[in-house]
Design an enzyme around this catalytic site. Sequence first.
Site, PDB file in Angstrom:
ATOM      1  N   ALA A   1       0.756  -1.349   0.054  1.00 17.50           N
ATOM      2  CA  ALA A   1      -0.053  -0.093  -0.098  1.00 17.50           C
ATOM      3  C   ALA A   1       0.915   1.242  -0.082  1.00 17.50           C
ATOM      4  O   ALA A   1       0.556   2.245  -0.520  1.00 17.50           O
ATOM      5  CB  ALA A   1      -0.950   0.135   1.243  1.00 17.50           C
TER       6      ALA A   1
ATOM      7  N   ASN B   1       4.262  -6.949   5.727  1.00 19.94           N
ATOM      8  CA  ASN B   1       3.839  -8.397   5.482  1.00 19.94           C
ATOM      9  C   ASN B   1       3.698  -8.559   3.603  1.00 19.94           C
ATOM     10  O   ASN B   1       3.707  -9.737   3.325  1.00 19.94           O
ATOM     11  CB  ASN B   1       2.302  -8.337   5.681  1.00 19.94           C
ATOM     12  CG  ASN B   1       1.927  -8.650   7.004  1.00 19.94           C
ATOM     13  OD1 ASN B   1       3.115  -9.070   7.785  1.00 19.94           O
ATOM     14  ND2 ASN B   1       0.920  -8.486   7.818  1.00 19.94           N
TER      15      ASN B   1
ATOM     16  N   ASP C   1      -0.016   0.045  14.973  1.00 18.10           N
ATOM     17  CA  ASP C   1       0.696   1.654  15.045  1.00 18.10           C
ATOM     18  C   ASP C   1      -0.415   2.605  14.578  1.00 18.10           C
ATOM     19  O   ASP C   1      -0.731   3.685  15.354  1.00 18.10           O
ATOM     20  CB  ASP C   1       2.033   1.653  14.630  1.00 18.10           C
ATOM     21  CG  ASP C   1       3.120   1.027  15.481  1.00 18.10           C
ATOM     22  OD1 ASP C   1       2.649   0.110  16.160  1.00 18.10           O
ATOM     23  OD2 ASP C   1       4.212   0.996  15.196  1.00 18.10           O
TER      24      ASP C   1
ATOM     25  N   ARG D   1     -10.845 -19.769   4.855  1.00 17.94           N
ATOM     26  CA  ARG D   1      -9.666 -19.931   6.109  1.00 17.94           C
ATOM     27  C   ARG D   1     -10.337 -20.039   7.084  1.00 17.94           C
ATOM     28  O   ARG D   1      -9.666 -20.979   7.923  1.00 17.94           O
ATOM     29  CB  ARG D   1      -8.802 -18.782   5.851  1.00 17.94           C
ATOM     30  CG  ARG D   1      -8.186 -18.552   4.359  1.00 17.94           C
ATOM     31  CD  ARG D   1      -7.477 -17.391   4.217  1.00 17.94           C
ATOM     32  NE  ARG D   1      -6.660 -17.304   3.034  1.00 17.94           N
ATOM     33  CZ  ARG D   1      -5.807 -16.404   2.516  1.00 17.94           C
ATOM     34  NH1 ARG D   1      -5.591 -15.431   3.337  1.00 17.94           N
ATOM     35  NH2 ARG D   1      -5.221 -16.443   1.387  1.00 17.94           N
TER      36      ARG D   1
ATOM     37  N   HIS E   1      -4.363 -12.140   9.233  1.00 22.56           N
ATOM     38  CA  HIS E   1      -4.908 -10.838   8.532  1.00 22.56           C
ATOM     39  C   HIS E   1      -5.861 -10.294   9.732  1.00 22.56           C
ATOM     40  O   HIS E   1      -6.777 -10.941   9.895  1.00 22.56           O
ATOM     41  CB  HIS E   1      -5.348 -11.349   7.262  1.00 22.56           C
ATOM     42  CG  HIS E   1      -5.626  -9.766   6.503  1.00 22.56           C
ATOM     43  ND1 HIS E   1      -4.784  -9.378   5.591  1.00 22.56           N
ATOM     44  CD2 HIS E   1      -6.582  -8.930   6.360  1.00 22.56           C
ATOM     45  CE1 HIS E   1      -5.143  -8.194   5.031  1.00 22.56           C
ATOM     46  NE2 HIS E   1      -6.553  -7.919   5.514  1.00 22.56           N
TER      47      HIS E   1
ATOM     48  N   ALA F   1      -6.193  -9.302  -0.815  1.00 22.25           N
ATOM     49  CA  ALA F   1      -5.356  -8.267   0.113  1.00 22.25           C
ATOM     50  C   ALA F   1      -4.374  -7.447  -1.055  1.00 22.25           C
ATOM     51  O   ALA F   1      -4.445  -6.366  -1.054  1.00 22.25           O
ATOM     52  CB  ALA F   1      -4.417  -8.571   1.168  1.00 22.25           C
TER      53      ALA F   1
HETATM   54  P1  ADP Z   1       0.182  -3.514   3.560  1.00 20.26           P
HETATM   55  O1  ADP Z   1      -0.280  -4.678   3.090  1.00 20.26           O
HETATM   56  O2  ADP Z   1      -1.376  -2.653   3.988  1.00 20.26           O
HETATM   57  O3  ADP Z   1       0.728  -2.564   2.681  1.00 20.26           O
HETATM   58  P2  ADP Z   1       2.267  -4.277   4.992  1.00 20.26           P
HETATM   59  O4  ADP Z   1       2.053  -4.962   6.477  1.00 20.26           O
HETATM   60  O5  ADP Z   1       2.910  -4.836   3.914  1.00 20.26           O
HETATM   61  O6  ADP Z   1       1.004  -3.542   4.827  1.00 20.26           O
HETATM   62  O7  ADP Z   1       3.428  -3.013   5.315  1.00 20.26           O
HETATM   63  C1  ADP Z   1       3.194  -2.274   6.440  1.00 20.26           C
HETATM   64  C2  ADP Z   1       4.562  -1.572   6.733  1.00 20.26           C
HETATM   65  O8  ADP Z   1       4.407  -0.485   7.741  1.00 20.26           O
HETATM   66  C3  ADP Z   1       5.655  -2.637   7.487  1.00 20.26           C
HETATM   67  O9  ADP Z   1       6.956  -2.562   6.677  1.00 20.26           O
HETATM   68  C4  ADP Z   1       5.689  -2.029   9.102  1.00 20.26           C
HETATM   69  O10 ADP Z   1       6.853  -2.341   9.379  1.00 20.26           O
HETATM   70  C5  ADP Z   1       5.363  -0.663   8.677  1.00 20.26           C
HETATM   71  N1  ADP Z   1       5.080   0.182  10.046  1.00 20.26           N
HETATM   72  C6  ADP Z   1       4.243  -0.451  10.884  1.00 20.26           C
HETATM   73  N2  ADP Z   1       3.864   0.639  11.648  1.00 20.26           N
HETATM   74  C7  ADP Z   1       4.839   1.721  11.461  1.00 20.26           C
HETATM   75  C8  ADP Z   1       5.360   2.607  12.120  1.00 20.26           C
HETATM   76  N3  ADP Z   1       4.638   3.189  13.430  1.00 20.26           N
HETATM   77  N4  ADP Z   1       6.176   3.698  11.543  1.00 20.26           N
HETATM   78  C9  ADP Z   1       6.760   3.271  10.240  1.00 20.26           C
HETATM   79  N5  ADP Z   1       6.474   2.187   9.760  1.00 20.26           N
HETATM   80  C10 ADP Z   1       5.563   1.394  10.352  1.00 20.26           C
END
Ligand code: ADP
Length: 455
Positions: free
Chosen positions: A15, A42, A224, A283, A393, A437
């Site tokens: 994303a 993820n 977060d 699932r 998820h 997703a």
């Molecule tokens: P999506 O599939 O929605 O793109 P992902 O899990 O692939 O979500 O990616 C989310 C990313 O955001 C991860 O790399 C995670 O480490 C990062 N992340 C989560 N919390 C924080 C934060 N507080 N500050 C910076 N990065 C963050």
Amino acid sequence: SEQNFDVVIIGSGGAGFSAAITAKNAGANVVIIEKMPTVGGNSLITGGQMNVPGNWVQKKMGIEDSIDLFVKDTLKGGDYLGDPEMVQILAEQALPAAEWLRDYIKVDFYKDQLFQFGGHSVKRALIPRNHTGAEWISKFMAKTDELQIPIHTRTTATALIKDQSGRVIGVEAEKNGQQITYYAKRGVIMATGGFGANVAMRTKYVPELDNRYGTTNARGIMGDGIVMAEKLNAKTHNMESIQTYPICHIDTGVISLIADSRFFGAIVVNKEGHRFVEELERRDVISRAILAQTNQQAYVLWGGEIEDIAGVVGVHKDEFGELNRKGMMFKADSIEELAGKFGIDEKALMAQVGRVNQFAKAGDDKEFNHRGGLKTIMKPPFYMLVAKPSVHHTMGGLMTDTHTRVLDTQGKVIAGLFAAGEVTGMTHGSNRLGGNAITDITVFGRIAGKEAAAK
Ligand code: ADP
């Protein structure tokens, strides 16, 4: 210290990358901040399959599909708790998003193979090279390099900053104990993923999902973004909908990609040698069924016929090596030998496989009505691995409007704040279907990038 950008993107999963690249191309000066030392979240560790109704591989294979059918499957799969308007956008924008990934980001999709995940009426999931999210995260990296988009890793967003009017104007972050303030002239995009790795947060919503369960999630996935946005009165939705993935490593909780053989006809049996669920069921249904079996474990079995098509052992050599060393997966010339390795009731298993072979030949699974059609398991070598479910998820999250603008508890837009990806709780309802997703994060990541960049 202080940094100034037009758009600040928090999180470097699919994303975040989709949003950052789109915003940059719309003329914004952007930065991605990522709390982990490496990018991808993820999105890096998924199989990376992406549902796209009406895609080019379907056309080539003569598979009929439509936006409507995808909408129907997705809403039904989520017990009609997904937002119909958002699901409609998901379905309509899937193809343009996939073409963008293919033609602009240069993601290499297999040209003549598709996945059919549980809950989907037809094969509609594109498969990235090597069946992993690493294919598109590495291509996203190359594109951000080319576009000179800075990625600040080891940088944790800790709070959103508002001005007096309540508009979000930036992000407080921390790097190596230093405070950094990122100002965002046009917008902040929350792309921090879900909260599957946060045991306290997930048990707050679903007490059962405590640390007896592993998680398939990357370590940074702690919710977060949801917590930060809630401090600004953002509304969350559907938080108790947390999905487990049925087939994971029994020690680390990591998702088993090699067991994607299941989508090609591999069967799932218990210690007593019996199938106990349709292998392409939802699932949540499969996960619950496995937890009801002896040792809360299941065994996935397939042979040469399936491996010839699926190619999973060839593609996931490292996974095989690791599981094999740990005694969690074996390859053998006979099914009896596999039964012996795992202490499974051999007679019952052989009888079960005999029935599967009959059903496969007749094209009619009389036991569980397998929707993909069973395959015979007669040709050596045979493969078997042991598995159990993990938390995978989190369907719930922030609420947005169709422009990905985050909404507050009154249903009003929080100016300057956008969200996309697993941090949101809009499309999947009670249950995300496999392969949705990637579509969701790409489609809404792109929308968030465009909207946040607009002056
Ligand atoms: P999506 O599939 O929605 O793109 P992902 O899990 O692939 O979500 O990616 C989310 C990313 O955001 C991860 O790399 C995670 O480490 C990062 N992340 C989560 N919390 C924080 C934060 N507080 N500050 C910076 N990065 C963050």
